[in-house]
Design a protein around this motif. Structure first.
Motif, PDB file in Angstrom:
ATOM      1  N   ALA A 274      -8.962   1.938   5.993  1.00 27.51           N
ATOM      2  CA  ALA A 274      -7.526   1.768   5.762  1.00 27.51           C
ATOM      3  C   ALA A 274      -7.291   0.287   5.595  1.00 27.51           C
ATOM      4  O   ALA A 274      -7.106  -0.430   6.564  1.00 27.51           O
TER       5      ALA A 274
ATOM      6  N   TYR B  84      -0.966   4.280   6.113  1.00 30.52           N
ATOM      7  CA  TYR B  84      -1.953   3.410   5.471  1.00 30.52           C
ATOM      8  C   TYR B  84      -2.760   4.080   4.377  1.00 30.52           C
ATOM      9  O   TYR B  84      -3.323   3.399   3.526  1.00 30.52           O
TER      10      TYR B  84
ATOM     11  N   ALA C 260      -5.642  -2.561   5.585  1.00 26.96           N
ATOM     12  CA  ALA C 260      -4.287  -2.957   6.005  1.00 26.96           C
ATOM     13  C   ALA C 260      -4.001  -4.385   5.647  1.00 26.96           C
ATOM     14  O   ALA C 260      -4.833  -5.221   5.618  1.00 26.96           O
TER      15      ALA C 260
END
Length: 170
Positions: free
Chosen positions: A168, A59, A170
């Motif tokens: 991160a 990530y 995502a």
């Protein structure tokens, strides 16, 4: 009633992991300071170095384990869900950092949860001005929990060219 609901996941068999009550207190302290009436649920997953490294690589493009990764939840339009997102905390990294920085493990875990929860709420530390705001919030929230300045002993790590803990997306 708690300000926050935490789904505690333990993917590592280790001593010294925070309890459900501690996680709720720490994340709840963030929400008490920065209320969000629509989002109050998060997952905190404790992992080993291998899982942390894989997530950090996949990530963030950084092939090493890291202390905390934050995965903010983006609710689809028109679907009201109370989810803030997920925190993935690497126990070996956090314990090593606490030892190396001469910090109590519980205090360092509190910092990781507060820091990660702020990321879930949209705070960041990429730019210096953002880092100052986020670090001031962290210090204030942690002080309210009876925990000293997490940056005093080791200096502010967020301004390094390669910060270890990040959102991160995502």
């Amino acid at each position: 009633m708690s300000l926050v609901e935490v789904d505690r996941q333990q993917a590592i068999d280790a001593e010294g992991l925070p309890s459900q009550a501690e996680l709720e207190a720490w994340a709840g302290a963030v929400l008490a300071r920065l209320p969000d009436e629509t989002r109050h649920e998060l997952t905190v997953r404790f992992v080993d170095a291998e899982e942390s490294q894989a997530l950090n690589r996949d990530y963030r493009g950084k092939d090493k384990p890291t202390n905390v990764l934050s995965f903010p939840f983006e609710c689809p339009p028109g679907v009201p869900l109370p989810l803030l997102g997920d925190l993935v905390i690497c126990h070996p990294v956090v314990t090593d950092e606490a030892r190396d920085q001469d910090k109590a493990l519980g205090d360092h875990y509190a910092h990781m949860v507060v820091h990660g929860t702020l990321h879930l709420m949209g705070y960041d530390h990429i730019e210096d001005d953002e880092a100052e705001v986020m670090e001031a919030l962290e210090r204030d929230i942690l002080a309210g929990l009876g925990i000293g300045d997490p940056y005093r002993a080791s200096g502010p790590p967020h301004r390094d060219s390669d910060p270890d803990d990040e959102r991160a997306d995502a």
